[in-house]
Design an enzyme around this catalytic site. Structure first.
Site, PDB file in Angstrom:
ATOM      1  N   ASP A  56      -9.385  -0.776  -7.509  1.00 29.79           N
ATOM      2  CA  ASP A  56      -8.801  -2.424  -7.598  1.00 29.79           C
ATOM      3  C   ASP A  56      -8.384  -2.619  -9.214  1.00 29.79           C
ATOM      4  O   ASP A  56      -7.378  -3.193  -9.536  1.00 29.79           O
ATOM      5  CB  ASP A  56      -9.939  -3.403  -7.149  1.00 29.79           C
ATOM      6  CG  ASP A  56     -11.540  -2.996  -7.543  1.00 29.79           C
ATOM      7  OD1 ASP A  56     -11.709  -2.157  -8.227  1.00 29.79           O
ATOM      8  OD2 ASP A  56     -12.188  -3.853  -7.220  1.00 29.79           O
TER       9      ASP A  56
ATOM     10  N   ASP B  96       3.597   3.156  -5.232  1.00 32.82           N
ATOM     11  CA  ASP B  96       4.414   2.099  -5.414  1.00 32.82           C
ATOM     12  C   ASP B  96       4.315   1.066  -6.359  1.00 32.82           C
ATOM     13  O   ASP B  96       5.371   0.505  -6.993  1.00 32.82           O
ATOM     14  CB  ASP B  96       4.471   1.522  -4.069  1.00 32.82           C
ATOM     15  CG  ASP B  96       5.184   1.846  -2.917  1.00 32.82           C
ATOM     16  OD1 ASP B  96       5.554   3.068  -2.908  1.00 32.82           O
ATOM     17  OD2 ASP B  96       5.530   1.269  -1.830  1.00 32.82           O
TER      18      ASP B  96
ATOM     19  N   LYS C  56     -13.088   4.325  -5.119  1.00 27.98           N
ATOM     20  CA  LYS C  56     -13.790   2.973  -4.587  1.00 27.98           C
ATOM     21  C   LYS C  56     -15.211   3.452  -4.375  1.00 27.98           C
ATOM     22  O   LYS C  56     -15.739   3.236  -3.391  1.00 27.98           O
ATOM     23  CB  LYS C  56     -13.131   2.249  -3.509  1.00 27.98           C
ATOM     24  CG  LYS C  56     -13.606   0.882  -3.238  1.00 27.98           C
ATOM     25  CD  LYS C  56     -13.258  -0.038  -4.301  1.00 27.98           C
ATOM     26  CE  LYS C  56     -13.713  -1.300  -3.889  1.00 27.98           C
ATOM     27  NZ  LYS C  56     -13.649  -2.360  -4.880  1.00 27.98           N
TER      28      LYS C  56
ATOM     29  N   TYR D 112      -5.693   9.277   5.999  1.00 29.55           N
ATOM     30  CA  TYR D 112      -4.513   9.612   6.823  1.00 29.55           C
ATOM     31  C   TYR D 112      -4.875  10.709   7.968  1.00 29.55           C
ATOM     32  O   TYR D 112      -3.907  10.829   8.947  1.00 29.55           O
ATOM     33  CB  TYR D 112      -3.456  10.147   5.870  1.00 29.55           C
ATOM     34  CG  TYR D 112      -2.570   9.226   5.225  1.00 29.55           C
ATOM     35  CD1 TYR D 112      -3.229   8.191   4.353  1.00 29.55           C
ATOM     36  CD2 TYR D 112      -1.049   9.135   5.252  1.00 29.55           C
ATOM     37  CE1 TYR D 112      -2.290   7.333   3.701  1.00 29.55           C
ATOM     38  CE2 TYR D 112      -0.218   8.528   4.505  1.00 29.55           C
ATOM     39  CZ  TYR D 112      -0.792   7.135   3.748  1.00 29.55           C
ATOM     40  OH  TYR D 112      -0.100   6.506   3.117  1.00 29.55           O
TER      41      TYR D 112
ATOM     42  N   ASP E 286      -1.033   6.469  -2.353  1.00 31.31           N
ATOM     43  CA  ASP E 286       0.257   5.876  -1.797  1.00 31.31           C
ATOM     44  C   ASP E 286       0.503   4.526  -2.497  1.00 31.31           C
ATOM     45  O   ASP E 286       1.744   4.231  -2.748  1.00 31.31           O
ATOM     46  CB  ASP E 286      -0.001   5.744  -0.249  1.00 31.31           C
ATOM     47  CG  ASP E 286       1.236   5.142   0.429  1.00 31.31           C
ATOM     48  OD1 ASP E 286       2.509   5.685   0.187  1.00 31.31           O
ATOM     49  OD2 ASP E 286       1.056   4.208   1.176  1.00 31.31           O
TER      50      ASP E 286
HETATM   51  C1  IPM Z   1       5.064   7.677   1.102  1.00 34.03           C
HETATM   52  C2  IPM Z   1       5.333   7.193   2.099  1.00 34.03           C
HETATM   53  C3  IPM Z   1       4.875   7.724   3.400  1.00 34.03           C
HETATM   54  C4  IPM Z   1       2.984   7.649   3.099  1.00 34.03           C
HETATM   55  C5  IPM Z   1       5.021   7.136   4.815  1.00 34.03           C
HETATM   56  C6  IPM Z   1       6.335   7.091   5.038  1.00 34.03           C
HETATM   57  C7  IPM Z   1       4.199   8.000   5.878  1.00 34.03           C
HETATM   58  O1  IPM Z   1       4.931   5.896   1.904  1.00 34.03           O
HETATM   59  O2  IPM Z   1       5.428   9.125   0.999  1.00 34.03           O
HETATM   60  O3  IPM Z   1       4.577   7.250  -0.120  1.00 34.03           O
HETATM   61  O4  IPM Z   1       2.380   7.052   3.447  1.00 34.03           O
HETATM   62  O5  IPM Z   1       2.710   8.730   2.605  1.00 34.03           O
HETATM   63 MG    MG Z   2       4.260   5.370   0.176  1.00 34.45          MG
END
Ligand code: IPM
Ligand code: MG
Length: 362
Positions: free
Chosen positions: A223, A251, A191, A141, A247
């Site tokens: 993975d 999710d 990884k 990042y 990240d």
């Molecule tokens: C998160 C989001 C952010 C990230 C984006 C909006 C930059 O996806 O906080 O998980 O990638 O960190």
């Molecule tokens: Mg995110």
């Protein structure tokens, strides 16, 4: 007690979910006799439209002086042009970096009454209580160099995934400290079979692990981790990983709870506020959901429980934090659902209705 909280509604459903969390914080103020000075500042696309910058200096200065910051979401199709020089996400990344928030805590605890909202079988969800500690100010990042260049008439683009020993050590140490207060297990995700930065990560993580003989240590390739997260989610306690892997994994982990709209996060660093607590940034893990923005149907739970984490970590208000979390649990147990949580045939509430239900229970 007096506290100064900066609100950053941002874009899309951000303003709707932050307004919901603000009413919950107001309920806490009243019930417990605190004074929260809450002020709103611009970030993300909204800030770009108003000032040309994703993180205006005024916003950063306010956050640096605040006891804690609560953010909604940033981004949206309006600012998505790949050639754009300024992007909403730069506001959030700049804030994390400038506040030195190297650790992002994302707890995943499915609510018993929402097991049927998850795509996973309920028997797999039994006993799930995990905490992802995502490194937040390093890795791909932020690595330099990055950019685009034209080579032999063709564009190419590149990013750099870079970690220093110190960056790995401090976040892995925090994961071990947190594991000591939980079920005493840390899983480090990397990884290392392909990436040099991951080989360093794994080496440093193993060194840190040797300082904590009382905590079980496991390593997984990312993975495989994505698979284990849905085949044996209950076996994890604390997972620690890089910025990008964290990240992605969070999710995935969020749907264990039925909806990513439920998941909170706390970003912490070394800086402390006037109360001697970490000056944290609190935000739901979901994005700005432009498809439903403005409709008043967004799930505010992720932001409301982020506000609970704010009370706990930045203001040292554990009973108040619990009161908010219990109010959310009770509202869910009473059958209150936003549209993302309702199964077909179930009645769903809009943002204001579920927020009112929660506020009444604080
Ligand atoms: C998160 C989001 C952010 C990230 C984006 C909006 C930059 O996806 O906080 O998980 O990638 O960190
Ligand atoms: Mg995110």
């Amino acid at each position: 007690m007096k506290a100064n909280i900066v609100l950053l509604p941002g874009d899309g459903i951000g303003p709707e979910v932050v307004a919901a969390a603000q009413s919950v914080l107001e309920a806490v103020e009243k019930k417990y006799g605190h004074i929260f000075e809450m002020s709103e500042y611009l970030i993300g696309g909204a800030a770009i439209d108003a000032t040309g910058q994703a993180l205006p200096a005024e916003t950063l200065a306010a956050c640096q002086q605040a006891d804690a910051v609560l953010l909604g979401a940033v981004g949206g199709p309006k600012w998505d042009d790949p050639a754009a020089a300024v992007r909403p996400e730069q506001g959030l990344l700049g804030l994390r970096k400038n506040l030195g928030l190297f650790a992002n805590l994302r707890p995943v605890v499915p609510q018993a009454d929402l097991l049927s909202a998850s795509p996973l079988r309920p028997d797999l969800l039994d006993g799930v209580d995990l905490l992802v500690v995502r490194e937040l100010t390093g890795g791909i990042y932020f690595g330099e160099p990055r950019g685009r260049r034209e080579v032999n008439g063709q564009w190419e683009a590149f990013d750099t995934m870079l970690y220093s020993e110190n960056e790995v050590r401090r976040v892995v140490r925090l994961a071990f400290e947190l594991a000591r207060g939980r079920r005493k297990k840390v899983t480090s995700v990397d990884k290392a079979n392909v990436l040099d930065s991951s080989r360093l990560w794994r080496q440093v993580a193993a060194q840190v692990a040797s300082e904590y003989p009382d905590v079980e240590f496991e390593v997984l390739l990312v993975d495989a981790a994505t698979m284990h997260l849905i085949t044996r989610p209950a076996s994890f306690d604390v997972m620690v990983t890089t910025n990008m892997f964290g990240d992605i994994l969070t999710d995935e982990a969020s749907v264990l709870t039925g909806s990513m709209g439920n998941l909170p996060s706390a970003s912490l660093g070394e800086d402390t506020n006037r109360l001697g607590k970490p000056r944290g940034l609190y935000e739901p893990i979901h994005g700005s959901a432009p498809d439903i923005a403005g409709e008043g149907i967004a799930n505010p739970i992720g932001t409301i429980v982020s506000a609970a984490m704010l009370l706990r970590h930045s203001l040292g208000m554990e009973p108040e934090a619990r009161a908010v979390e219990n109010a959310v649990d009770t509202a869910i147990r009473a059958g209150h659902r936003t549209i993302d949580l309702a199964r077909s045939g179930e009645k769903s509430l809009n943002t204001a209705m579920i927020t009112d239900a929660i506020v009444k229970l604080v």
